[in-house]
Design a protein around this motif. Structure first.
Motif, PDB file in Angstrom:
ATOM      1  N   PHE A  57      61.023  80.864 -17.881  1.00  0.00           N
ATOM      2  CA  PHE A  57      60.393  80.169 -16.890  1.00  0.00           C
ATOM      3  C   PHE A  57      60.814  78.737 -17.007  1.00  0.00           C
ATOM      4  N   LYS A  58      61.053  78.172 -15.995  1.00  0.00           N
ATOM      5  CA  LYS A  58      61.702  76.834 -15.766  1.00  0.00           C
ATOM      6  C   LYS A  58      60.631  76.074 -15.125  1.00  0.00           C
ATOM      7  N   ILE A  59      60.969  74.565 -15.384  1.00  0.00           N
ATOM      8  CA  ILE A  59      60.230  73.573 -14.691  1.00  0.00           C
ATOM      9  C   ILE A  59      61.334  72.801 -13.938  1.00  0.00           C
ATOM     10  N   LYS A  60      61.038  72.672 -12.680  1.00  0.00           N
ATOM     11  CA  LYS A  60      61.638  71.934 -11.771  1.00  0.00           C
ATOM     12  C   LYS A  60      60.974  70.723 -11.115  1.00  0.00           C
ATOM     13  N   GLU A  61      61.598  69.523 -11.210  1.00  0.00           N
ATOM     14  CA  GLU A  61      60.951  68.407 -10.527  1.00  0.00           C
ATOM     15  C   GLU A  61      61.382  68.303  -8.987  1.00  0.00           C
ATOM     16  N   ARG A  62      60.340  68.065  -8.403  1.00  0.00           N
ATOM     17  CA  ARG A  62      60.363  67.844  -6.977  1.00  0.00           C
ATOM     18  C   ARG A  62      60.272  66.354  -6.538  1.00  0.00           C
ATOM     19  N   LYS A  63      61.009  65.790  -5.846  1.00  0.00           N
ATOM     20  CA  LYS A  63      61.044  64.641  -5.309  1.00  0.00           C
ATOM     21  C   LYS A  63      59.750  64.459  -4.251  1.00  0.00           C
ATOM     22  N   ALA A  64      59.375  63.329  -3.979  1.00  0.00           N
ATOM     23  CA  ALA A  64      58.322  63.001  -2.922  1.00  0.00           C
ATOM     24  C   ALA A  64      59.077  63.374  -1.797  1.00  0.00           C
ATOM     25  N   ARG A  65      58.535  63.714  -0.665  1.00  0.00           N
ATOM     26  CA  ARG A  65      59.142  63.917   0.536  1.00  0.00           C
ATOM     27  C   ARG A  65      58.221  63.927   1.912  1.00  0.00           C
ATOM     28  N   LYS A  66      58.765  63.765   2.981  1.00  0.00           N
ATOM     29  CA  LYS A  66      57.755  63.677   4.057  1.00  0.00           C
ATOM     30  C   LYS A  66      57.605  65.049   4.489  1.00  0.00           C
ATOM     31  N   ALA A  67      56.491  65.224   5.042  1.00  0.00           N
ATOM     32  CA  ALA A  67      56.180  66.707   5.483  1.00  0.00           C
ATOM     33  C   ALA A  67      55.165  66.716   6.830  1.00  0.00           C
ATOM     34  N   ARG A  68      55.022  67.703   7.434  1.00  0.00           N
ATOM     35  CA  ARG A  68      54.229  67.604   8.613  1.00  0.00           C
ATOM     36  C   ARG A  68      53.095  68.727   8.414  1.00  0.00           C
ATOM     37  N   ASN A  69      52.186  68.241   8.793  1.00  0.00           N
ATOM     38  CA  ASN A  69      50.982  69.352   8.756  1.00  0.00           C
ATOM     39  C   ASN A  69      51.093  70.291  10.031  1.00  0.00           C
ATOM     40  N   PRO A  70      51.227  71.604   9.912  1.00  0.00           N
ATOM     41  CA  PRO A  70      51.794  72.351  10.938  1.00  0.00           C
ATOM     42  C   PRO A  70      50.927  72.585  12.151  1.00  0.00           C
ATOM     43  N   LYS A  71      49.558  72.382  11.639  1.00  0.00           N
ATOM     44  CA  LYS A  71      48.534  72.362  12.620  1.00  0.00           C
ATOM     45  C   LYS A  71      48.423  71.426  13.588  1.00  0.00           C
ATOM     46  N   THR A  72      48.664  70.099  12.848  1.00  0.00           N
ATOM     47  CA  THR A  72      48.158  68.893  13.723  1.00  0.00           C
ATOM     48  C   THR A  72      49.375  68.227  14.234  1.00  0.00           C
ATOM     49  N   GLY A  73      50.533  68.356  13.217  1.00  0.00           N
ATOM     50  CA  GLY A  73      51.870  67.783  13.768  1.00  0.00           C
ATOM     51  C   GLY A  73      51.859  66.489  13.106  1.00  0.00           C
ATOM     52  N   GLU A  74      50.842  66.138  12.293  1.00  0.00           N
ATOM     53  CA  GLU A  74      50.641  64.747  11.461  1.00  0.00           C
ATOM     54  C   GLU A  74      51.752  64.818  10.502  1.00  0.00           C
ATOM     55  N   ASP A  75      52.270  63.446  10.375  1.00  0.00           N
ATOM     56  CA  ASP A  75      53.008  63.294   9.069  1.00  0.00           C
ATOM     57  C   ASP A  75      52.424  62.994   7.671  1.00  0.00           C
ATOM     58  N   VAL A  76      52.715  63.746   6.739  1.00  0.00           N
ATOM     59  CA  VAL A  76      52.078  63.891   5.499  1.00  0.00           C
ATOM     60  C   VAL A  76      53.212  63.485   4.545  1.00  0.00           C
ATOM     61  N   ILE A  77      52.785  62.740   3.544  1.00  0.00           N
ATOM     62  CA  ILE A  77      53.636  62.358   2.243  1.00  0.00           C
ATOM     63  C   ILE A  77      53.354  63.595   1.233  1.00  0.00           C
TER      64      ILE A  77
END
Lengths: 116, 114
Positions: A57-77
């Motif tokens: 069982f491991k812990i992974k750090e995730r960096k902040a990233r830009k993503a998109r709301n697949p429904k609205t196409g809106e940019d989300v952080i």
């Protein structure tokens, strides 16, 4: 219905373990629950848990990233965070594949016998 | 990152439950092998508030040895997977945020002193 049949719950597992070990179901349940919460506690303290022959069982750090709301196409952080992951051991992977091959073999042998 | 082993977990469980260490070891080992056995039977193990173990099939595909570049053929196989419950994901993420905030405030305190 098939989904229900193929689903194993904690209660089923506790019953099985109690049968095999001869311990009471109450004690078994306490141990399993304490085990699961210890795993969570260790991970939330930033530890990795290594269980030989089973996995990690491991812990992974995730960096902040830009993503998109697949429904609205809106940019989300997406904020940076920590994600728990499970890595199965080589033994466990091998175990699953060896026996499934055996099962396939025994099935084909049985069907041949039936045909004969 | 520190590593926690089965032995450490057993010790902690013994402390919190007051049960005999041998019994705990027996139960944990049976539990781990049961998970494997159930996965082989193609069953899903659902532990509420913890997560779900599922055995997934992978299709056969051609692949390459990343070191030598040699083509290899991967046969159809089964892979054990585990998905953490969302409660646990939140819990682990949240504790880290709290820790980050704590170190920040410590720095702030030091800054304010100087």
């Amino acid at each position: 219905m098939a989904i229900n049949n193929s689903n194993v719950t904690k209660k089923d597992i506790v019953e099985d373990i109690a049968l095999r070990t001869g311990l009471t179901q109450v004690d078994t349940k306490v141990i399993i629950e304490s085990f699961l919460s210890s795993v969570v506690k260790a991970m939330s303290e930033g530890n990795n848990i290594e269980i030989r022959g089973f996995g990690r069982f491991k812990i992974k750090e995730r960096k902040a990233r830009k993503a998109r709301n697949p429904k609205t196409g809106e940019d989300v952080i997406v904020k940076a965070g920590i994600k728990p992951v499970f890595e199965a051991s080589r033994e466990l992977k091998k175990f699953l594949n060896e026996s499934s091959i055996e099962e396939i073999f025994s099935e084909s042998i049985e069907s041949k016998n039936e045909q004969a | 990152m520190p590593n926690v082993t089965k032995q450490d977990l057993i010790q902690e469980i013994a402390k919190s439950t007051g049960l005999i260490r041998n019994d705990i070891k027996l139960v944990i080992e049976q539990f781990l092998s049961l998970v494997g056995e159930k996965l082989i039977e193609n069953k899903t193990i659902e532990l509420r508030g913890f997560g779900t173990f599922v055995c997934k099939g992978r299709k056969a595909r051609p692949a390459r040895n990343p070191r030598t570049g040699e083509p290899v053929f991967l046969e159809e196989r089964f892979v054990p997977t585990f998905k953490f419950s969302s409660e646990i994901k939140d819990k682990i993420n949240f504790t880290d945020i709290l820790q980050a905030e704590k170190t920040l405030t410590q720095e702030e305190v030091l800054n304010s002193i100087h």
